[in-house]
Design a protein around this motif. Structure first.
Motif, PDB file in Angstrom:
ATOM      1  N   TRP A  16     -10.268 -69.430  -6.580  1.00 25.40           N
ATOM      2  CA  TRP A  16     -11.730 -69.348  -6.755  1.00 25.40           C
ATOM      3  C   TRP A  16     -12.363 -68.882  -5.464  1.00 25.40           C
ATOM      4  O   TRP A  16     -12.054 -69.418  -4.402  1.00 25.40           O
ATOM      5  N   ARG A  17     -13.262 -67.912  -5.567  1.00 25.72           N
ATOM      6  CA  ARG A  17     -13.881 -67.358  -4.350  1.00 25.72           C
ATOM      7  C   ARG A  17     -15.382 -67.601  -4.275  1.00 25.72           C
ATOM      8  O   ARG A  17     -16.018 -67.229  -3.296  1.00 25.72           O
ATOM      9  N   ASP A  18     -15.955 -68.233  -5.308  1.00 27.46           N
ATOM     10  CA  ASP A  18     -17.392 -68.561  -5.307  1.00 27.46           C
ATOM     11  C   ASP A  18     -17.570 -70.038  -5.589  1.00 27.46           C
ATOM     12  O   ASP A  18     -17.048 -70.536  -6.592  1.00 27.46           O
ATOM     13  N   GLY A  65     -16.524 -62.431   4.067  1.00 24.40           N
ATOM     14  CA  GLY A  65     -17.275 -62.291   2.820  1.00 24.40           C
ATOM     15  C   GLY A  65     -16.448 -62.509   1.562  1.00 24.40           C
ATOM     16  O   GLY A  65     -16.956 -62.394   0.452  1.00 24.40           O
ATOM     17  N   PHE A  66     -15.168 -62.856   1.724  1.00 27.41           N
ATOM     18  CA  PHE A  66     -14.321 -63.043   0.537  1.00 27.41           C
ATOM     19  C   PHE A  66     -14.656 -64.345  -0.184  1.00 27.41           C
ATOM     20  O   PHE A  66     -14.513 -64.442  -1.391  1.00 27.41           O
ATOM     21  N   ILE A  67     -15.075 -65.363   0.592  1.00 31.01           N
ATOM     22  CA  ILE A  67     -15.406 -66.660  -0.007  1.00 31.01           C
ATOM     23  C   ILE A  67     -16.898 -66.889   0.155  1.00 31.01           C
ATOM     24  O   ILE A  67     -17.430 -66.722   1.257  1.00 31.01           O
ATOM     25  N   THR A 107      -9.717 -74.098  -5.381  1.00 33.23           N
ATOM     26  CA  THR A 107      -9.095 -73.684  -4.114  1.00 33.23           C
ATOM     27  C   THR A 107      -8.910 -72.164  -4.047  1.00 33.23           C
ATOM     28  O   THR A 107      -8.910 -71.489  -5.077  1.00 33.23           O
ATOM     29  N   CYS A 108      -8.730 -71.666  -2.839  1.00 32.70           N
ATOM     30  CA  CYS A 108      -8.263 -70.278  -2.663  1.00 32.70           C
ATOM     31  C   CYS A 108      -7.503 -70.171  -1.344  1.00 32.70           C
ATOM     32  O   CYS A 108      -8.030 -70.502  -0.281  1.00 32.70           O
ATOM     33  N   TRP A 109      -6.257 -69.740  -1.427  1.00 30.56           N
ATOM     34  CA  TRP A 109      -5.463 -69.439  -0.230  1.00 30.56           C
ATOM     35  C   TRP A 109      -6.125 -68.282   0.517  1.00 30.56           C
ATOM     36  O   TRP A 109      -6.554 -67.307  -0.119  1.00 30.56           O
ATOM     37  N   ALA A 193       2.938 -69.124  -9.684  1.00 29.99           N
ATOM     38  CA  ALA A 193       2.545 -69.464  -8.311  1.00 29.99           C
ATOM     39  C   ALA A 193       1.648 -68.379  -7.711  1.00 29.99           C
ATOM     40  O   ALA A 193       1.786 -67.198  -8.044  1.00 29.99           O
ATOM     41  N   PRO A 194       0.751 -68.798  -6.811  1.00 35.21           N
ATOM     42  CA  PRO A 194      -0.038 -67.787  -6.101  1.00 35.21           C
ATOM     43  C   PRO A 194       0.838 -67.081  -5.071  1.00 35.21           C
ATOM     44  O   PRO A 194       1.816 -67.651  -4.592  1.00 35.21           O
ATOM     45  N   SER A 195       0.500 -65.844  -4.757  1.00 41.83           N
ATOM     46  CA  SER A 195       1.198 -65.139  -3.678  1.00 41.83           C
ATOM     47  C   SER A 195       0.212 -64.168  -3.056  1.00 41.83           C
ATOM     48  O   SER A 195      -0.741 -63.743  -3.719  1.00 41.83           O
ATOM     49  N   ALA A 196       0.441 -63.844  -1.793  1.00 42.57           N
ATOM     50  CA  ALA A 196      -0.493 -62.969  -1.075  1.00 42.57           C
ATOM     51  C   ALA A 196      -0.623 -61.651  -1.833  1.00 42.57           C
ATOM     52  O   ALA A 196       0.385 -61.004  -2.141  1.00 42.57           O
ATOM     53  N   VAL A 232       5.628 -67.318   3.509  1.00 39.63           N
ATOM     54  CA  VAL A 232       4.780 -68.427   3.037  1.00 39.63           C
ATOM     55  C   VAL A 232       4.861 -68.460   1.501  1.00 39.63           C
ATOM     56  O   VAL A 232       5.032 -69.522   0.894  1.00 39.63           O
ATOM     57  N   ASP A 233       4.796 -67.273   0.882  1.00 39.35           N
ATOM     58  CA  ASP A 233       4.931 -67.188  -0.590  1.00 39.35           C
ATOM     59  C   ASP A 233       6.244 -67.828  -1.058  1.00 39.35           C
ATOM     60  O   ASP A 233       6.293 -68.473  -2.107  1.00 39.35           O
ATOM     61  N   MET A 234       7.311 -67.624  -0.284  1.00 33.49           N
ATOM     62  CA  MET A 234       8.613 -68.191  -0.673  1.00 33.49           C
ATOM     63  C   MET A 234       8.530 -69.721  -0.704  1.00 33.49           C
ATOM     64  O   MET A 234       9.033 -70.364  -1.621  1.00 33.49           O
TER      65      MET A 234
HETATM   66  C1  LIG Z   1      -0.142 -66.798   1.235  1.00 40.17           C
HETATM   67  C2  LIG Z   1      -1.343 -66.309   0.453  1.00 40.17           C
HETATM   68  C3  LIG Z   1      -2.356 -65.628   1.097  1.00 40.17           C
HETATM   69  C4  LIG Z   1      -3.492 -65.212   0.387  1.00 40.17           C
HETATM   70  N1  LIG Z   1      -4.508 -64.598   1.064  1.00 40.17           N
HETATM   71  C5  LIG Z   1      -5.650 -64.274   0.422  1.00 40.17           C
HETATM   72  C6  LIG Z   1      -6.740 -63.721   1.157  1.00 40.17           C
HETATM   73  O1  LIG Z   1      -6.670 -63.516   2.371  1.00 40.17           O
HETATM   74  N2  LIG Z   1      -7.885 -63.445   0.478  1.00 40.17           N
HETATM   75  C7  LIG Z   1      -8.010 -63.678  -0.864  1.00 40.17           C
HETATM   76  O2  LIG Z   1      -9.085 -63.424  -1.406  1.00 40.17           O
HETATM   77  N3  LIG Z   1      -6.972 -64.190  -1.596  1.00 40.17           N
HETATM   78  C8  LIG Z   1      -5.811 -64.504  -0.979  1.00 40.17           C
HETATM   79  N4  LIG Z   1      -4.763 -65.056  -1.685  1.00 40.17           N
HETATM   80  C9  LIG Z   1      -4.892 -65.318  -3.127  1.00 40.17           C
HETATM   81  C10 LIG Z   1      -4.087 -64.305  -3.972  1.00 40.17           C
HETATM   82  O3  LIG Z   1      -4.758 -63.077  -4.005  1.00 40.17           O
HETATM   83  C11 LIG Z   1      -3.892 -64.887  -5.386  1.00 40.17           C
HETATM   84  O4  LIG Z   1      -3.095 -66.039  -5.297  1.00 40.17           O
HETATM   85  C12 LIG Z   1      -3.216 -63.902  -6.344  1.00 40.17           C
HETATM   86  O5  LIG Z   1      -4.022 -62.769  -6.550  1.00 40.17           O
HETATM   87  C13 LIG Z   1      -2.932 -64.547  -7.714  1.00 40.17           C
HETATM   88  O6  LIG Z   1      -4.118 -65.030  -8.306  1.00 40.17           O
HETATM   89  P1  LIG Z   1      -4.272 -66.571  -8.712  1.00 40.17           P
HETATM   90  O7  LIG Z   1      -4.129 -67.374  -7.432  1.00 40.17           O
HETATM   91  O8  LIG Z   1      -5.643 -66.707  -9.313  1.00 40.17           O
HETATM   92  O9  LIG Z   1      -3.166 -66.908  -9.673  1.00 40.17           O
HETATM   93  C14 LIG Z   1      -3.602 -65.458  -1.007  1.00 40.17           C
HETATM   94  C15 LIG Z   1      -2.561 -66.136  -1.654  1.00 40.17           C
HETATM   95  C16 LIG Z   1      -1.451 -66.567  -0.938  1.00 40.17           C
HETATM   96  C17 LIG Z   1      -0.380 -67.331  -1.632  1.00 40.17           C
END
Ligand SMILES: Cc1cc2nc3c(=O)[nH]c(=O)nc-3n(C[C@H](O)[C@H](O)[C@H](O)COP(=O)(O)O)c2cc1C
Length: 277
Positions: A16-18, A65-67, A107-109, A193-196, A232-234
């Motif tokens: 989530w970014r907002d 500005g991403f969040i 949350t948002c990574w 899982a989330p990944s960069a 980190v993704d691993m």
């Molecule tokens: C290690 C890592 C770094 C990330 N960095 C960013 C980031 O810098 N900016 C951002 O907007 N999203 C970031 N994300 C979120 C990913 O874009 C997101 O997890 C992916 O697109 C999958 O979407 P979901 O998390 O909704 O399933 C990151 C995710 C991870 C795991």
């Protein structure tokens, strides 16, 4: 206080970014803080975690500005040189993200789009430490903004790679077609899982009751002194796999023993999960 269990948290979690201006309930923050002590990364790295608040001192471009709307973050520091530091960091943060999801915190990574220097001061970072990524936390707005939708479209966040391109059996020319319910659930949890940038760099080779985890690097995600985001993704994938199997009462250990298998040139062996006998 936790709503549902780990499998549902993995299914429910989305970036989530907002965020609304609603504050996270102090009881939930306290619960999250207490969770810090329960985190046991598989390779024993010390991760110094903190909940960081920016209020009066919030800096413009903190997240480029991403969040929007969040001023609370989870941030952590780890040694820059210790083996398996990036994987353990991913494990630790994702542990907190899943518990946060259970607490109905969004949350948002953030691994690329945050200003490290602002967090370095708050965490009193030492020379040999780094903050690989942080996590924005808060109450997500129900409606995704146009900006968030664009980011999700660019990263194709709602999609995942096909099972047959990620999971293999015995060798890398044989896709894993069928396996037990517990293993297929655990592998599916990796897919969620989330990944960069949603690059999903994990490739997994099953040999009986051992699963070897390989990293297939994407262009532009090379090793970096401050953060190796694909490693980190691993670590995030390790946690999803391990926790999913625990739901089936199946336990194993994390080891590093390079298997005697011919691997594609662009894959790097990272670690294996071996079922306890
Ligand atoms: C290690 C890592 C770094 C990330 N960095 C960013 C980031 O810098 N900016 C951002 O907007 N999203 C970031 N994300 C979120 C990913 O874009 C997101 O997890 C992916 O697109 C999958 O979407 P979901 O998390 O909704 O399933 C990151 C995710 C991870 C795991």
């Amino acid at each position: 206080m936790l709503n549902q269990g780990p499998l549902q948290w993995m299914e429910r979690r989305k970036s989530w970014r907002d965020y609304t201006s609603e504050l996270i309930a102090p009881k939930k923050l306290e619960f999250l803080q207490k969770t810090f002590q329960e985190i046991k990364p598989p390779f024993g790295n010390q991760i110094g975690l903190e909940i960081v608040n920016f209020k009066g001192d919030i800096k413009p471009f903190l997240t480029y500005g991403f969040i929007k709307g969040a001023n609370t973050f989870i941030a952590g520091k780890v040694s820059t040189s210790s083996p398996m530091n990036w994987e353990d960091y991913g494990w630790a943060m994702e542990h907190l993200i899943l518990v946060a999801t259970g607490l109905e915190i969004d949350t948002c990574w953030l691994g690329g789009t945050f200003r490290r220097t602002c967090f370095s001061k708050k965490l009193e970072l030492k020379k040999d430490e780094t903050i690989p990524a942080v996590v924005a936390i808060g109450c997500g707005k129900q409606q995704r903004s146009f900006r968030d939708q664009v980011i999700r479209t660019i990263a194709a966040s709602h999609t995942r790679k096909l099972w047959a391109t990620l999971f293999f059996e015995n060798d890398f020319s044989t896709p894993l077609i069928q396996t037990t319910e517990e293993y297929s659930t655990a592998l599916n949890m990796i897919r969620l899982a989330p990944s960069a940038a949603n690059r999903q760099p994990w490739r997994i080779l099953k040999q009986k009751d051992t699963f070897h985890f390989y990293l297939k690097r994407s262009a532009g995600y090379d090793q970096h002194k401050k953060a190796d985001l694909q490693r980190v993704d691993m670590g995030i994938a390790f946690l999803h796999f391990d926790w999913a199997l625990r739901e089936f009462k199946t336990e194993g250990k994390w080891i590093q023993e390079t298997p005697d298998v011919t691997k594609p040139m662009d894959m790097e062996y990272i670690a294996s999960w071996k079922k306890n006998s």
